[in-house]
Design a protein around this motif. Sequence first.
Motif, short mmCIF file in Angstrom:
data_model
loop_
_atom_site.label_atom_id
_atom_site.label_comp_id
_atom_site.label_asym_id
_atom_site.label_seq_id
_atom_site.Cartn_x
_atom_site.Cartn_y
_atom_site.Cartn_z
N THR A 93 -7.70 4.72 -4.98
CA THR A 93 -8.39 5.02 -3.83
C THR A 93 -9.80 5.54 -3.83
O THR A 93 -8.96 7.05 -3.98
CB THR A 93 -7.82 3.95 -2.49
N PRO A 94 -10.58 5.45 -3.35
CA PRO A 94 -12.01 6.74 -2.91
C PRO A 94 -11.38 7.81 -2.02
O PRO A 94 -10.72 6.35 -0.63
CB PRO A 94 -12.51 5.69 -2.81
N ALA B 35 -4.24 8.04 10.62
CA ALA B 35 -2.95 8.18 10.03
C ALA B 35 -3.01 7.79 8.46
O ALA B 35 -2.26 8.10 8.13
CB ALA B 35 -1.58 6.90 10.61
N SER B 36 -4.03 6.12 8.69
CA SER B 36 -4.28 6.21 6.80
C SER B 36 -4.71 7.39 6.56
O SER B 36 -4.93 7.01 5.55
CB SER B 36 -5.28 4.55 7.26
N LEU B 37 -5.88 7.74 7.01
CA LEU B 37 -6.30 8.66 6.26
C LEU B 37 -5.54 9.39 6.39
O LEU B 37 -5.66 10.35 4.56
CB LEU B 37 -7.23 9.31 7.11
N CYS B 38 -4.48 10.24 7.10
CA CYS B 38 -3.35 11.47 6.68
C CYS B 38 -2.52 10.41 5.54
O CYS B 38 -2.53 11.66 4.21
CB CYS B 38 -2.58 11.58 7.50
N ALA C 9 -3.67 8.37 2.68
CA ALA C 9 -4.36 7.96 1.68
C ALA C 9 -4.74 9.78 1.21
O ALA C 9 -4.80 10.18 0.22
CB ALA C 9 -5.72 7.88 1.83
N ILE C 10 -4.90 10.84 2.42
CA ILE C 10 -4.80 12.25 1.26
C ILE C 10 -3.40 12.61 0.84
O ILE C 10 -3.58 13.16 -0.34
CB ILE C 10 -5.80 13.11 2.65
N GLY C 11 -2.74 12.66 1.72
CA GLY C 11 -1.59 12.33 1.13
C GLY C 11 -1.46 11.86 0.07
O GLY C 11 -0.76 12.68 -1.63
N ALA C 12 -1.44 10.67 -0.24
CA ALA C 12 -1.37 9.89 -1.87
C ALA C 12 -2.47 10.34 -2.60
O ALA C 12 -2.00 10.72 -4.07
CB ALA C 12 -2.16 8.40 -1.77
N LEU D 260 -0.69 13.75 -3.56
CA LEU D 260 0.54 13.31 -4.91
C LEU D 260 -0.27 13.32 -5.77
O LEU D 260 0.51 13.47 -7.47
CB LEU D 260 1.72 12.80 -4.05
N LEU D 261 -1.01 12.35 -6.27
CA LEU D 261 -1.15 11.81 -8.18
C LEU D 261 -2.46 12.91 -8.52
O LEU D 261 -2.02 12.58 -9.74
CB LEU D 261 -2.72 11.05 -6.98
N SER D 262 -2.43 14.07 -7.77
CA SER D 262 -3.20 15.23 -8.51
C SER D 262 -2.32 16.00 -9.15
O SER D 262 -2.66 16.47 -10.07
CB SER D 262 -4.60 15.41 -7.67
N ALA D 263 -1.14 16.01 -8.57
CA ALA D 263 -0.45 16.83 -8.53
C ALA D 263 0.62 16.44 -10.02
O ALA D 263 1.02 17.03 -11.21
CB ALA D 263 0.69 16.86 -7.96
#
Length: 308
Positions: free
Chosen positions: A257-258, A293-296, A298-301, A304-307
């Motif tokens: 997701t961008p 909330a959706s932005l948060c 998405a940022i969290g996701a 995690l993906l980058s980790a």
Amino acid sequence: MASKATAAVVLPLLVFLFSSTSTVAHNITEMLADFSDFSTFNSYLTQTKIADEINSRETITVLAVDNSAIGPITSLSADVQKNVLAVHVILDYYDPVKLDSLSNKTALFTTLYQTTGTATGKSGFLNYTELPNEQMIFGSAEPGASVDSTLIKVIAAKPYNISVLQISKAIIPPGIQNSGKASPPPAQAAAPPKKAPSPAPAKPGSPAPAPEKKPVTQAPVEAPKSSPPAPEKNPVTPAPVEAPQSSPPTESATVPTPVADASAPVSEGPVGAAGPVGEVKPHSSASKVAVGASLCFAIGAAILLSAY
């Protein structure tokens, strides 16, 4: 010069004149009482009160008929009998000598009937004529009446006051039979409508009279016509407004997701409305919270993906 016929009339008169008294008063009933041939005539004079009229006058001449010639009078009503007897009373004194001395041998005599006020035309007068044969005749002066009642003799006399002369037939003027009947009252015409009296002219300086008020008749008031009820309006039920549904973010393992730049301005708009990618137009504070909330998430996701 008087003829033998005149002498036959005058001689009995002269005999009566010498035998009569010099008093002026007279009584026709007493004068005829001594002559039975005139009893009916004398009785009618008393019954009709004509005798009283005769006795109340100073100069009078009575033309009498005997019982044999009284028939036409007896068949009349009492009122007409009185009028006919009044025709036989001349309002002046006449005897054969005075009649013979008339210059024209004719005269019009006024009778007692004329004084009653009921005589019509000339029915209250008598025509007298001395014929060439020296016959003295009487008759009604009413037009068409016959003059054929002949002087027969002198019954009684008081010179220049009363003379009672016998005639051959009763004198009945034409139409006198209707004299005793009351004439019908004349027909009354319809009375014209009475006009309202016009007001008297007002005196100078006086106030004018107030006009007469005429009662005003009120016209009947009609009940108002009920207007047809207005068509009932169907209440407009507003269509239910559906709240915009937020599409939950789909997690995809293969398609990343961008991530939107947090520093980029976020355009406000209705949630779920179509627009450029990454534009979220919240309508209210609740939608802003959801977007945040959706932005948060998405940022969290993304972290995690980058980790991994």
